[in-house]
Design an enzyme around this catalytic site. Structure first.
Site, PDB file in Angstrom:
ATOM      1  CB  CYS A 167       1.642   3.412  -2.163  1.00 52.66           C
ATOM      2  SG  CYS A 167       2.192   4.641  -0.938  1.00 52.66           S
ATOM      3  CG  HIS A 190       3.692   8.383   0.990  1.00 56.13           C
ATOM      4  ND1 HIS A 190       3.204   6.694   1.051  1.00 56.13           N
ATOM      5  CD2 HIS A 190       4.486   8.433   0.641  1.00 56.13           C
ATOM      6  CE1 HIS A 190       5.032   6.190   0.655  1.00 56.13           C
ATOM      7  NE2 HIS A 190       5.335   7.143   0.103  1.00 56.13           N
ATOM      8  CG  HIS A 226      -0.316  -1.564   5.596  1.00 55.50           C
ATOM      9  ND1 HIS A 226      -0.288  -2.370   4.382  1.00 55.50           N
ATOM     10  CD2 HIS A 226       0.796  -0.619   5.608  1.00 55.50           C
ATOM     11  CE1 HIS A 226       0.766  -2.409   3.609  1.00 55.50           C
ATOM     12  NE2 HIS A 226       1.275  -1.117   3.880  1.00 55.50           N
ATOM     13  CG  ASP A 262       3.372   5.943   5.976  1.00 57.14           C
ATOM     14  OD1 ASP A 262       3.957   6.546   5.474  1.00 57.14           O
ATOM     15  OD2 ASP A 262       2.624   6.097   5.845  1.00 57.14           O
ATOM     16  CB  CYS A 278      -0.827   5.294   6.531  1.00 57.71           C
ATOM     17  SG  CYS A 278      -0.681   4.000   5.276  1.00 57.71           S
ATOM     18  N   GLY A 279      -2.355   7.128   3.851  1.00 61.32           N
ATOM     19  CA  GLY A 279      -3.264   7.625   3.191  1.00 61.32           C
ATOM     20  C   GLY A 279      -3.895   6.298   2.957  1.00 61.32           C
ATOM     21  CB  THR A 280      -3.990   2.490   1.942  1.00 64.49           C
ATOM     22  OG1 THR A 280      -2.510   2.479   2.812  1.00 64.49           O
ATOM     23  CG2 THR A 280      -3.749   2.412   0.461  1.00 64.49           C
TER      24      THR A 280
HETATM   25  O1  PYC Z   1       0.332   6.346   2.319  1.00 64.23           O
HETATM   26  O2  PYC Z   1      -0.678   4.419   1.663  1.00 64.23           O
HETATM   27  C1  PYC Z   1      -0.226   4.881   2.194  1.00 64.23           C
HETATM   28  C2  PYC Z   1       0.686   4.133   2.516  1.00 64.23           C
HETATM   29  C3  PYC Z   1       1.927   2.562   2.502  1.00 64.23           C
HETATM   30  C4  PYC Z   1       1.968   2.459   2.325  1.00 64.23           C
HETATM   31  C5  PYC Z   1       3.072   3.796   3.360  1.00 64.23           C
HETATM   32  N1  PYC Z   1       2.175   4.652   2.775  1.00 64.23           N
END
Ligand code: PYC
Length: 333
Positions: A89, A91, A209, A235, A239-241
């Site tokens: 994750c 974030h 997702h 989100d 969402c960084g992923t």
């Molecule tokens: O930022 O990767 C992210 C993330 C995954 C689920 C919520 N945020």
């Protein structure tokens, strides 16, 4: 006497992270993936207590801080949400970075953190800015068609960015804050259709997702996204992923070059910046940069007589609707 979990809360571009810094049961000395399994099988109450109502709300992402098993790492972490456990994750990792700074475990500079899907490198800068060198990310399939009952045929890419994503360009409701309800309904319908059609990521993993892209609302971003998370929450951050998955697709289509910056706006118009280095095959190593802000430090108290001591969920509500031994006794008279 209360059982206690000490937590620090933060948000990254609007998306909350709650890090447990004390009180998590001992999960052993194994890898983060083994410890995640122990947490899931033996201590799932920790997850529920930390992220469910009445102490939190459905969008909260939790993180169990761990001593690393790899001596090169500053810390280990296991992320979870309202329905289960996450692989990675971004974030949350940005929130973890400023939390580790707050408790004096790291300072400005570069650090490695162990996760269930590998080691990631964080760069903690001045003014709450954090860069995450994420796990290798790649596009698995392109132009995948899925038939939804309410929206007809939807076409998207399947990519890994530390979680599995279905990425959809400019289809469905307009990607803007006023359309959140429609976007949730649309992306839930797409995810159901993928599940029903048996369309998966590698190793038969669910694509949990769903990410929709629309044009940016300002000139300082390249696009706006909306991301449905596994627990049906969206989100608040970009969402960084999901951005890592997006970079992998852009790189694979030669639409973004190594080191070029892509600016992803969220549905709240907060931003993450992403760039990449090529890796093996069509994989890339993404670097994602954003800021997080500490919002609270608290101790969660668990009273064993409280019917919602481990949060409000189907199980705790069902327990309350069971007749008490006293009611059973009266019925028998
Ligand atoms: O930022 O990767 C992210 C993330 C995954 C689920 C919520 N945020």
């Amino acid at each position: 006497m209360f059982q206690q979990l000490k937590v620090i809360d933060s948000h990254t571009g609007g998306e909350p992270t709650r890090v447990i810094i004390e009180g998590c049961p001992n999960l052993g000395n194994g890898s983060m993936s083994e410890r995640r399994q122990t947490l899931r099988e033996k201590h799932d109450w920790v997850r529920k207590t930390t992220v469910l109502e009445p102490r939190a709300f459905e969008a909260m992402v939790g993180a169990a801080l761990q001593e690393p098993s790899n001596p090169d790492c500053a810390a280990g972490v296991i992320f979870f949400n309202n329905v289960g456990y996450l692989n990675m994750c971004v974030h949350g990792m940005i929130g973890l970075a400023i939390t580790l700074k707050r408790i004096g475990k790291i300072d400005i500079g570069s650090h490695k953190i162990e996760t269930p899907v590998g080691v990631v490198t964080i760069q903690l800068g001045e003014e709450s800015e954090v860069s995450i060198e994420n796990v290798p990310s790649y596009r698995l399939r392109t132009n995948v068609e899925v038939e939804t009952p309410d929206y007809g045929k939807i076409v998207g890419d399947i990519a890994w960015g530390g979680n599995w994503f279905f990425l959809i360009d400019e289809q469905g409701p307009k990607v803007e804050y006023a359309k959140i309800e429609e976007l949730v309904a649309f992306t839930k319908s797409v995810r159901r259709a993928l599940d029903n059609a048996g369309i998966k990521g590698d190793d038969d993993q669910q694509i949990d997702h769903i990410e929709v892209f629309g044009p940016p609302s300002s000139t300082d971003a390249d696009s706006t996204n909306f991301v449905l998370c596994p627990g049906n929450e969206y989100d608040r951050s970009p969402c960084g992923t999901g951005l890592s998955a997006r970079l992998a697709c852009l790189a694979d289509s030669a639409l973004l070059l190594p080191n070029q910056t892509y600016r992803q706006a969220s549905i709240l118009n907060t931003q993450m910046k992403g760039s990449y280095q090529p890796a093996e095959g069509n994989a890339i190593i993404p670097t994602i940069t954003s800021s997080a802000w500490i919002t609270g430090e608290s101790t969660l108290l668990i009273d064993h007589a409280d019917p919602f001591k481990h949060g409000i969920d189907k199980q705790s509500v069902a327990n309350l609707s069971k007749p008490s031994p006293n009611q059973e006794f009266k019925k028998a008279l």
